[in-house]
Design a protein around this motif. Structure first.
Motif, mmCIF file in Angstrom:
data_model
loop_
_atom_site.group_PDB
_atom_site.id
_atom_site.type_symbol
_atom_site.label_atom_id
_atom_site.label_comp_id
_atom_site.label_asym_id
_atom_site.label_seq_id
_atom_site.Cartn_x
_atom_site.Cartn_y
_atom_site.Cartn_z
ATOM 1 N N UNK A 27 -1.773 4.371 13.806
ATOM 2 C CA UNK A 27 -0.651 4.241 13.024
ATOM 3 C C UNK A 27 -0.672 3.252 11.960
ATOM 4 N N UNK A 28 -1.402 1.960 12.517
ATOM 5 C CA UNK A 28 -1.565 0.860 11.304
ATOM 6 C C UNK A 28 -2.588 1.381 10.216
ATOM 7 N N UNK A 29 -3.742 2.203 10.551
ATOM 8 C CA UNK A 29 -4.414 2.733 9.575
ATOM 9 C C UNK A 29 -3.962 3.628 8.751
ATOM 10 N N UNK A 30 -2.966 4.851 9.079
ATOM 11 C CA UNK A 30 -2.226 5.539 8.233
ATOM 12 C C UNK A 30 -1.432 4.788 7.128
ATOM 13 N N UNK A 31 -0.602 3.642 7.812
ATOM 14 C CA UNK A 31 -0.078 2.732 6.814
ATOM 15 C C UNK A 31 -0.749 2.387 5.727
ATOM 16 N N UNK A 32 -1.892 1.579 6.407
ATOM 17 C CA UNK A 32 -2.654 1.003 5.409
ATOM 18 C C UNK A 32 -3.184 1.860 4.088
ATOM 19 N N UNK A 33 -3.717 3.011 4.453
ATOM 20 C CA UNK A 33 -4.125 3.854 3.526
ATOM 21 C C UNK A 33 -2.833 4.462 2.680
ATOM 22 N N UNK A 34 -1.757 4.670 3.060
ATOM 23 C CA UNK A 34 -0.531 4.984 2.344
ATOM 24 C C UNK A 34 -0.303 3.630 1.322
ATOM 25 N N UNK A 35 -0.388 2.595 1.906
ATOM 26 C CA UNK A 35 -0.087 1.417 0.911
ATOM 27 C C UNK A 35 -1.123 1.249 -0.199
ATOM 28 N N UNK A 36 -2.562 1.380 0.097
ATOM 29 C CA UNK A 36 -3.534 1.546 -0.783
ATOM 30 C C UNK A 36 -3.335 2.399 -1.956
ATOM 31 N N UNK A 37 -2.676 3.837 -1.467
ATOM 32 C CA UNK A 37 -2.731 4.828 -2.369
ATOM 33 C C UNK A 37 -1.636 4.450 -3.463
ATOM 34 N N UNK A 38 -0.427 3.816 -2.970
ATOM 35 C CA UNK A 38 0.617 3.165 -3.790
ATOM 36 C C UNK A 38 -0.111 2.186 -4.795
ATOM 37 N N UNK A 39 -0.685 1.299 -3.927
ATOM 38 C CA UNK A 39 -1.128 0.089 -5.106
ATOM 39 C C UNK A 39 -2.110 0.557 -6.053
ATOM 40 N N UNK A 40 -2.963 1.850 -5.593
ATOM 41 C CA UNK A 40 -3.819 2.325 -6.858
ATOM 42 C C UNK A 40 -3.169 2.935 -7.904
ATOM 43 N N UNK A 41 -2.231 3.567 -7.295
ATOM 44 C CA UNK A 41 -1.191 4.421 -8.458
ATOM 45 C C UNK A 41 -0.638 3.522 -9.360
ATOM 46 N N UNK A 42 -0.024 2.484 -9.032
ATOM 47 C CA UNK A 42 0.576 1.177 -9.926
ATOM 48 C C UNK A 42 -0.396 0.768 -10.793
ATOM 49 N N UNK A 43 -1.544 0.371 -10.256
ATOM 50 C CA UNK A 43 -2.550 -0.087 -11.182
ATOM 51 C C UNK A 43 -3.162 0.900 -12.030
ATOM 52 N N UNK A 44 -3.425 2.120 -11.729
ATOM 53 C CA UNK A 44 -3.645 3.007 -12.568
ATOM 54 C C UNK A 44 -2.779 3.383 -13.710
ATOM 55 N N UNK A 45 -1.461 3.355 -13.270
ATOM 56 C CA UNK A 45 -0.367 3.611 -14.299
ATOM 57 C C UNK A 45 -0.061 2.143 -15.150
ATOM 58 N N UNK A 46 -0.800 1.293 -14.979
ATOM 59 C CA UNK A 46 -0.278 0.003 -15.695
ATOM 60 C C UNK A 46 0.860 -0.918 -15.204
ATOM 61 N N UNK A 47 1.260 -0.493 -14.180
ATOM 62 C CA UNK A 47 2.594 -1.203 -13.705
ATOM 63 C C UNK A 47 2.207 -2.690 -12.922
ATOM 64 N N UNK A 48 1.058 -2.682 -12.599
ATOM 65 C CA UNK A 48 0.576 -3.967 -11.925
ATOM 66 C C UNK A 48 -0.836 -4.162 -12.517
#
Length: 86
Positions: A27-48
């Motif tokens: 469960x922790x690993x799945x949550x980690x993966x999901x948060x990584x996806x969000x962070x990568x999307x924010x960075x790719x989109x120029x939000x962070x």
């Protein structure tokens, strides 16, 4: 609304060796993966910035490592054999 929730937060069955520790780590690993996806999307989109993304991912990684250690994942189980007594 349920479809959107399932899309954003998919749930998968656990197929590994069942122990409460393995299930919790999964469960922790799945949550980690999901948060990584969000962070990568924010960075790719120029939000962070890339630096912010790196720092956030590094913090998440430390949390995951801590979780693994606390749950005893990957550690040898204690031996049930008693030491030889003279």
């Amino acid at each position: 609304m349920k479809e959107r929730e399932d899309f954003l937060h998919p749930r998968n069955r656990y197929y590994g060796d069942f122990t409460p520790e393995n299930l919790a780590f999964n469960a922790n690993l799945q949550e980690f993966a999901q948060k990584i996806t969000y962070i990568c999307s924010l960075e790719t989109g120029g939000k962070i910035s890339a630096e912010k993304a790196y720092k956030d991912i590094k913090a998440l990684w430390k949390d995951l490592k801590s979780s693994k250690k606390q749950l005893g994942i990957g550690q040898k189980p204690p031996s049930t054999e008693e030491p030889n007594s003279p």
